[in-house]
Design a protein around this motif. Structure first.
Motif, PDB file in Angstrom:
ATOM      1  N   HIS A 264      -1.821   3.536  16.210  1.00  0.00           N
ATOM      2  CA  HIS A 264      -2.474   3.606  14.908  1.00  0.00           C
ATOM      3  C   HIS A 264      -2.268   2.307  14.138  1.00  0.00           C
ATOM      4  CE1 HIS A 264      -3.077   8.081  14.886  1.00  0.00           C
ATOM      5  NE2 HIS A 264      -2.097   7.996  15.783  1.00  0.00           N
ATOM      6  N   VAL A 265      -3.272   1.943  13.365  1.00  0.00           N
ATOM      7  CA  VAL A 265      -3.133   0.892  12.364  1.00  0.00           C
ATOM      8  C   VAL A 265      -3.365   1.536  11.009  1.00  0.00           C
ATOM      9  CG1 VAL A 265      -3.941  -1.333  11.518  1.00  0.00           C
ATOM     10  CG2 VAL A 265      -3.980  -0.856  13.976  1.00  0.00           C
ATOM     11  N   ILE A 266      -2.353   1.484  10.152  1.00  0.00           N
ATOM     12  CA  ILE A 266      -2.462   2.030   8.801  1.00  0.00           C
ATOM     13  C   ILE A 266      -2.822   0.882   7.863  1.00  0.00           C
ATOM     14  CG2 ILE A 266      -1.313   3.313   6.961  1.00  0.00           C
ATOM     15  CD1 ILE A 266      -1.631   4.884   9.571  1.00  0.00           C
ATOM     16  N   LEU A 267      -4.021   0.952   7.294  1.00  0.00           N
ATOM     17  CA  LEU A 267      -4.504  -0.077   6.369  1.00  0.00           C
ATOM     18  C   LEU A 267      -4.347   0.437   4.948  1.00  0.00           C
ATOM     19  CD1 LEU A 267      -7.852  -0.999   8.209  1.00  0.00           C
ATOM     20  CD2 LEU A 267      -5.617  -2.138   8.449  1.00  0.00           C
ATOM     21  N   LEU A 268      -3.507  -0.218   4.164  1.00  0.00           N
ATOM     22  CA  LEU A 268      -3.294   0.172   2.767  1.00  0.00           C
ATOM     23  C   LEU A 268      -3.910  -0.895   1.872  1.00  0.00           C
ATOM     24  CD1 LEU A 268       0.424   1.401   2.967  1.00  0.00           C
ATOM     25  CD2 LEU A 268      -1.677   2.747   3.167  1.00  0.00           C
ATOM     26  N   GLY A 269      -5.064  -0.582   1.287  1.00  0.00           N
ATOM     27  CA  GLY A 269      -5.782  -1.534   0.452  1.00  0.00           C
ATOM     28  C   GLY A 269      -5.310  -1.511  -0.986  1.00  0.00           C
ATOM     29  N   PHE A 270      -3.996  -1.558  -1.150  1.00  0.00           N
ATOM     30  CA  PHE A 270      -3.407  -1.636  -2.491  1.00  0.00           C
ATOM     31  C   PHE A 270      -1.985  -2.155  -2.336  1.00  0.00           C
ATOM     32  CE2 PHE A 270      -3.030   2.666  -0.863  1.00  0.00           C
ATOM     33  CZ  PHE A 270      -1.728   3.060  -1.133  1.00  0.00           C
ATOM     34  N   ARG A 271      -1.262  -2.302  -3.443  1.00  0.00           N
ATOM     35  CA  ARG A 271       0.088  -2.872  -3.411  1.00  0.00           C
ATOM     36  C   ARG A 271       1.095  -1.739  -3.679  1.00  0.00           C
ATOM     37  NH1 ARG A 271      -0.532  -8.515  -4.271  1.00  0.00           N
ATOM     38  NH2 ARG A 271       1.587  -8.639  -3.471  1.00  0.00           N
ATOM     39  N   PRO A 272       1.514  -0.990  -2.659  1.00  0.00           N
ATOM     40  CA  PRO A 272       2.330   0.203  -2.883  1.00  0.00           C
ATOM     41  C   PRO A 272       3.746  -0.081  -3.372  1.00  0.00           C
ATOM     42  CG  PRO A 272       2.171  -0.252  -0.542  1.00  0.00           C
ATOM     43  CD  PRO A 272       1.232  -1.204  -1.228  1.00  0.00           C
ATOM     44  N   GLN A 273       4.221  -1.343  -3.178  1.00  0.00           N
ATOM     45  CA  GLN A 273       5.605  -1.659  -3.556  1.00  0.00           C
ATOM     46  C   GLN A 273       5.663  -2.925  -4.389  1.00  0.00           C
ATOM     47  OE1 GLN A 273       4.021  -3.485  -1.800  1.00  0.00           O
ATOM     48  NE2 GLN A 273       5.252  -4.969  -0.698  1.00  0.00           N
ATOM     49  N   TRP A 274       4.591  -3.270  -5.064  1.00  0.00           N
ATOM     50  CA  TRP A 274       4.454  -4.561  -5.744  1.00  0.00           C
ATOM     51  C   TRP A 274       5.624  -4.835  -6.694  1.00  0.00           C
ATOM     52  CZ3 TRP A 274       3.439  -6.160 -10.910  1.00  0.00           C
ATOM     53  CH2 TRP A 274       3.034  -7.508 -11.032  1.00  0.00           C
ATOM     54  N   ARG A 275       6.425  -5.829  -6.332  1.00  0.00           N
ATOM     55  CA  ARG A 275       7.560  -6.273  -7.146  1.00  0.00           C
ATOM     56  C   ARG A 275       8.468  -5.118  -7.570  1.00  0.00           C
ATOM     57  NH1 ARG A 275       4.872 -11.129 -10.884  1.00  0.00           N
ATOM     58  NH2 ARG A 275       3.962 -12.260  -9.115  1.00  0.00           N
ATOM     59  N   GLY A 276       8.543  -4.099  -6.737  1.00  0.00           N
ATOM     60  CA  GLY A 276       9.447  -2.982  -7.002  1.00  0.00           C
ATOM     61  C   GLY A 276       9.053  -2.134  -8.183  1.00  0.00           C
ATOM     62  N   GLN A 277       7.781  -2.158  -8.583  1.00  0.00           N
ATOM     63  CA  GLN A 277       7.386  -1.473  -9.816  1.00  0.00           C
ATOM     64  C   GLN A 277       6.604  -0.164  -9.652  1.00  0.00           C
ATOM     65  OE1 GLN A 277       5.792  -4.078 -12.876  1.00  0.00           O
ATOM     66  NE2 GLN A 277       6.903  -5.816 -12.037  1.00  0.00           N
ATOM     67  N   PRO A 278       5.642  -0.046  -8.723  1.00  0.00           N
ATOM     68  CA  PRO A 278       4.837   1.194  -8.690  1.00  0.00           C
ATOM     69  C   PRO A 278       5.562   2.334  -7.965  1.00  0.00           C
ATOM     70  CG  PRO A 278       3.978  -0.367  -7.096  1.00  0.00           C
ATOM     71  CD  PRO A 278       5.119  -1.059  -7.788  1.00  0.00           C
ATOM     72  N   PHE A 279       6.517   2.970  -8.648  1.00  0.00           N
ATOM     73  CA  PHE A 279       7.343   4.015  -8.041  1.00  0.00           C
ATOM     74  C   PHE A 279       6.493   5.163  -7.479  1.00  0.00           C
ATOM     75  CE2 PHE A 279      10.661   1.700  -9.909  1.00  0.00           C
ATOM     76  CZ  PHE A 279      11.883   2.201  -9.497  1.00  0.00           C
ATOM     77  N   GLY A 280       5.307   5.364  -8.038  1.00  0.00           N
ATOM     78  CA  GLY A 280       4.462   6.459  -7.604  1.00  0.00           C
ATOM     79  C   GLY A 280       3.851   6.282  -6.248  1.00  0.00           C
ATOM     80  N   THR A 281       3.927   5.063  -5.658  1.00  0.00           N
ATOM     81  CA  THR A 281       3.365   4.853  -4.321  1.00  0.00           C
ATOM     82  C   THR A 281       4.397   4.362  -3.319  1.00  0.00           C
ATOM     83  OG1 THR A 281       2.546   2.688  -5.099  1.00  0.00           O
ATOM     84  CG2 THR A 281       0.967   4.511  -5.018  1.00  0.00           C
ATOM     85  N   PHE A 282       5.669   4.290  -3.707  1.00  0.00           N
ATOM     86  CA  PHE A 282       6.723   3.949  -2.741  1.00  0.00           C
ATOM     87  C   PHE A 282       6.658   4.884  -1.542  1.00  0.00           C
ATOM     88  CE2 PHE A 282      10.021   2.040  -5.942  1.00  0.00           C
ATOM     89  CZ  PHE A 282       9.199   0.948  -6.135  1.00  0.00           C
ATOM     90  N   ARG A 283       6.419   6.171  -1.817  1.00  0.00           N
ATOM     91  CA  ARG A 283       6.480   7.184  -0.756  1.00  0.00           C
ATOM     92  C   ARG A 283       5.457   6.936   0.349  1.00  0.00           C
ATOM     93  NH1 ARG A 283       3.737  10.195  -5.198  1.00  0.00           N
ATOM     94  NH2 ARG A 283       5.785  10.290  -6.140  1.00  0.00           N
ATOM     95  N   VAL A 284       4.361   6.226   0.033  1.00  0.00           N
ATOM     96  CA  VAL A 284       3.383   5.935   1.071  1.00  0.00           C
ATOM     97  C   VAL A 284       3.996   5.010   2.116  1.00  0.00           C
ATOM     98  CG1 VAL A 284       1.124   4.918   1.526  1.00  0.00           C
ATOM     99  CG2 VAL A 284       1.482   6.240  -0.555  1.00  0.00           C
ATOM    100  N   VAL A 285       4.759   4.016   1.677  1.00  0.00           N
ATOM    101  CA  VAL A 285       5.457   3.130   2.601  1.00  0.00           C
ATOM    102  C   VAL A 285       6.521   3.916   3.372  1.00  0.00           C
ATOM    103  CG1 VAL A 285       6.876   1.051   2.824  1.00  0.00           C
ATOM    104  CG2 VAL A 285       5.112   1.169   1.060  1.00  0.00           C
ATOM    105  N   PHE A 286       7.280   4.738   2.667  1.00  0.00           N
ATOM    106  CA  PHE A 286       8.338   5.500   3.318  1.00  0.00           C
ATOM    107  C   PHE A 286       7.782   6.453   4.377  1.00  0.00           C
ATOM    108  CE2 PHE A 286      10.830   5.215  -0.947  1.00  0.00           C
ATOM    109  CZ  PHE A 286      11.128   3.895  -0.683  1.00  0.00           C
ATOM    110  N   ASN A 287       6.690   7.136   4.067  1.00  0.00           N
ATOM    111  CA  ASN A 287       6.073   8.050   5.038  1.00  0.00           C
ATOM    112  C   ASN A 287       5.638   7.302   6.284  1.00  0.00           C
ATOM    113  OD1 ASN A 287       6.231  10.516   3.603  1.00  0.00           O
ATOM    114  ND2 ASN A 287       4.395  10.029   2.412  1.00  0.00           N
TER     115      ASN A 287
END
Length: 333
Positions: free
Chosen positions: A310-333
């Motif tokens: 699989h290639v997971i393409l994330l067209g956003f910044r899920p961990q940008w400078r440690g700030q968007p806590f609401g999308t950290f889980r996408v990286v973790f998953n």
């Protein structure tokens, strides 16, 4: 020692300031019965508990409870589980269910020789939540046999040229020149085709689309800024929260975008859209957006089947400078 393990600041953390020390979460709470612990990926600290479970010799399996993805921990003492619930302020359920698939990935994070701020923030995020991972360089791709070492390779948001070509010869000492090159790209393709997972954050998605010949198009690539532009903005997407990568995300989620690709599937595509922009109207929640019609109905994230992997393409910044806590889980998953 960490005075407040629940926060994201090591050691004394919030307790160094009298006002900030009053910012505390609701107390941890476990409901239900059973010898296993079901962790909700909607809580970032659930992943700290997952990593602690592995270190304690436990087993973690992924499964569904009431249609929602959960990480189910077993093989760890009740005393240890109770400590996690209390110290990490977790809201959990005890269960007798075992889950469906055992999970424990060998993770690699690509570090190009051209200094990558985003790779640095990705490393910070993984370290902060207790993940075990390996930093890899261009040489690791060129030696091959990636599947024998890793299950997942993460590429932070870097330009395709940075990943493919790197520093030009003569501009830096020889050991720091070049990128993955043809050999490295060929070995990366073999890694995915053989069953590995490549996770591309934001701009690195364009690299994967081009170099792995994925049946995906970035619909905003090359558009004039007078036609489409958004930078450092928060947009809303509809997510497929039933997909394991999006487990714990609300059906309508806010994402942070900056120089972000937007995807559509081409002929022979196999996979799923993980997050999509609304079919009409503006998805803007904060910042600036010009040309919402250019992204209406298209995907902000995709799971692309490529061979056995699989290639997971994330067209956003899920961990940008440690700030968007609401999308950290996408990286973790």
């Amino acid at each position: 020692s960490d005075v407040s393990p629940f926060d994201s600041v090591p050691a004394a953390g919030f307790d160094t300031n009298a006002n900030a020390s009053g910012i505390v979460p609701l107390p941890g709470r476990a409901t239900g019965s059973g010898s296993r612990l079901a962790l909700d990926p909607a809580q970032n600290n659930a992943f700290r508990a997952v990593n602690e479970a592995w270190r304690a010799g436990g087993t973690v399996r992924y499964g569904k409870q009431n249609g929602q993805g959960r990480y189910i921990v077993s093989g760890v003492s009740q005393t240890k589980m109770n400590e996690w619930v209390e110290q990490l302020a977790l809201q959990v359920a005890r269960t007798g269910e075992s889950g469906d698939v055992e999970v424990r990935s060998r993770v690699a994070l690509y570090q190009p020789w051209q200094a990558s701020i985003d790779a640095g923030w990705t490393q910070w995020l993984l370290e902060s939540y207790g993940f075990d991972f390996t930093n890899i360089r261009n040489a690791d791709f060129k030696t091959g046999e990636l599947l024998k070492r890793f299950d997942v390779i993460v590429m932070a948001s870097d330009r395709p040229g940075t990943i493919k070509d790197g520093h030009a010869e003569g501009s830096v000492p020889p050991r720091y020149t070049g990128g993955l090159g043809a050999t490295g790209i060929r070995n990366l393709d073999a890694f995915v085709q053989g069953g590995g997972t490549l996770v591309c954050l934001n701009q690195s998605s364009d690299f994967a689309i081009a170099e792995l010949n994925l049946p995906v198009k970035n619909v905003v690539k090359g558009l004039d800024r007078k036609v489409y532009f958004t930078g450092g903005s928060i947009l809303e997407v509809d997510t497929d929260s039933a997909h394991p990568v999006m487990a714990g995300m609300p059906d309508k989620s806010a994402i942070f975008v900056w120089r972000s690709p937007v995807f559509t599937a081409l002929e022979n595509f196999k996979g799923k859209a993980l997050a999509k922009y609304r079919n009409s109207g503006s998805p803007l929640r904060s910042g600036y957006l010009l040309g919402e019609k250019q992204i209406n109905g298209y995907a902000a994230a995709m799971d692309v089947q490529h061979g056995k992997g699989h290639v997971i393409l994330l067209g956003f910044r899920p961990q940008w400078r440690g700030q968007p806590f609401g999308t950290f889980r996408v990286v973790f998953n």
